[in-house]
Motif scaffolding. Structure first.
Motif, short mmCIF file in Angstrom:
data_model
loop_
_atom_site.label_atom_id
_atom_site.label_comp_id
_atom_site.label_asym_id
_atom_site.label_seq_id
_atom_site.Cartn_x
_atom_site.Cartn_y
_atom_site.Cartn_z
N CYS A 1 40.90 48.14 61.12
CA CYS A 1 41.54 47.23 60.16
C CYS A 1 40.70 45.96 60.05
O CYS A 1 40.61 45.19 60.99
CB CYS A 1 42.96 46.89 60.60
N PHE A 2 40.07 45.76 58.88
CA PHE A 2 39.13 44.65 58.78
C PHE A 2 39.83 43.29 58.85
O PHE A 2 39.22 42.31 59.26
CB PHE A 2 38.24 44.76 57.54
N ILE A 3 41.09 43.23 58.53
CA ILE A 3 41.79 41.94 58.63
C ILE A 3 42.05 41.63 60.11
O ILE A 3 41.77 40.52 60.57
CB ILE A 3 43.08 41.93 57.79
N ALA A 4 42.54 42.60 60.85
CA ALA A 4 42.76 42.38 62.29
C ALA A 4 41.44 42.07 63.00
O ALA A 4 41.39 41.25 63.92
CB ALA A 4 43.42 43.60 62.92
N ARG A 5 40.36 42.70 62.55
CA ARG A 5 39.04 42.45 63.16
C ARG A 5 38.50 41.07 62.79
O ARG A 5 37.55 40.60 63.41
CB ARG A 5 38.05 43.53 62.73
N LEU B 1 47.97 41.14 57.57
CA LEU B 1 47.77 41.88 58.82
C LEU B 1 48.68 43.11 58.87
O LEU B 1 48.24 44.21 59.22
CB LEU B 1 48.08 40.98 60.01
N SER B 2 49.94 42.91 58.53
CA SER B 2 50.90 44.00 58.57
C SER B 2 50.54 45.10 57.59
O SER B 2 50.59 46.30 57.93
CB SER B 2 52.31 43.46 58.28
N THR C 1 52.56 39.81 66.73
CA THR C 1 53.10 41.12 67.12
C THR C 1 53.68 41.78 65.88
O THR C 1 54.57 41.23 65.23
CB THR C 1 54.19 40.97 68.21
N LEU C 2 53.13 42.93 65.55
CA LEU C 2 53.67 43.74 64.47
C LEU C 2 54.80 44.56 65.05
O LEU C 2 54.71 45.06 66.18
CB LEU C 2 52.57 44.66 63.91
N ARG C 3 55.89 44.68 64.31
CA ARG C 3 57.07 45.40 64.78
C ARG C 3 57.49 46.48 63.78
O ARG C 3 58.58 46.42 63.22
CB ARG C 3 58.21 44.42 65.03
N PRO C 4 56.59 47.45 63.55
CA PRO C 4 56.94 48.47 62.56
C PRO C 4 58.11 49.35 63.01
O PRO C 4 58.23 49.67 64.19
CB PRO C 4 55.66 49.28 62.41
#
Length: 155
Positions: free
Chosen positions: A134-138, A63-64, A107-110
């Motif tokens: 983003c196909f993974i997030a989708r 995901l990240s 939660t992504l924390r870039p």
């Protein structure tokens, strides 16, 4: 249409297979043709090796990474010069009475290093567009949030 075909190989047979629940290791490998093999295990709470990646680590990393790659693409198109990018994603997890679990949110924390003069407001708006591409997030059944931080860096 791309086709992805990694091979998963269990490597934890100590000689008697699964004859006993505690008689085998929860180790396995991801072997994708033409790429380095990734040694993996189960989560340590479930008998895995804490020194190896587990499926949960790999899902968060996927995901990240997808988010990061789309962010870099959108930043380049928008004229936001990214010089560094690192992330420390966190997952919320729940399990029911049977022990079956699931992610409920990530939660992504870039932490993003941008060139001097970058429009930080514009840089931040790009994250909202990624969920649509983003196909993974989708593909996951839980929300993926982001909480980015920015730092202006020289080269």
């Amino acid at each position: 249409m791309s086709r992805f075909a990694p091979q998963i190989r269990w490597t934890g047979n100590r000689g008697e297979g699964t004859a006993r629940y505690h008689g085998y290791d929860r180790s396995w490998e991801v072997a994708t043709p033409g790429k380095p093999v990734i040694a993996c295990s189960n989560d340590p709470m479930l008998g895995g090796d804490p020194g190896l990646h587990n499926p949960e680590d790999m899902l968060l990393a996927a995901l990240s990474a997808c988010h990061m790659l789309w962010y870099l693409h959108l930043a380049a198109e928008a004229g936001v010069v990214v010089l560094r990018y690192e992330d420390a994603p966190e997952a919320e997890f729940e399990s029911d009475a049977s022990g079956a679990g699931r992610f409920t949110a990530v939660t992504l924390r870039p932490r993003i290093g941008v060139a001097p003069g970058s429009d930080l407001a514009l840089a931040d708006t790009l994250h909202a567009r990624i969920g649509a591409v983003c196909f993974i997030a989708r593909s996951v059944a839980f929300p993926v949030h982001h909480a980015a931080r920015y730092v202006v860096v020289d080269g």
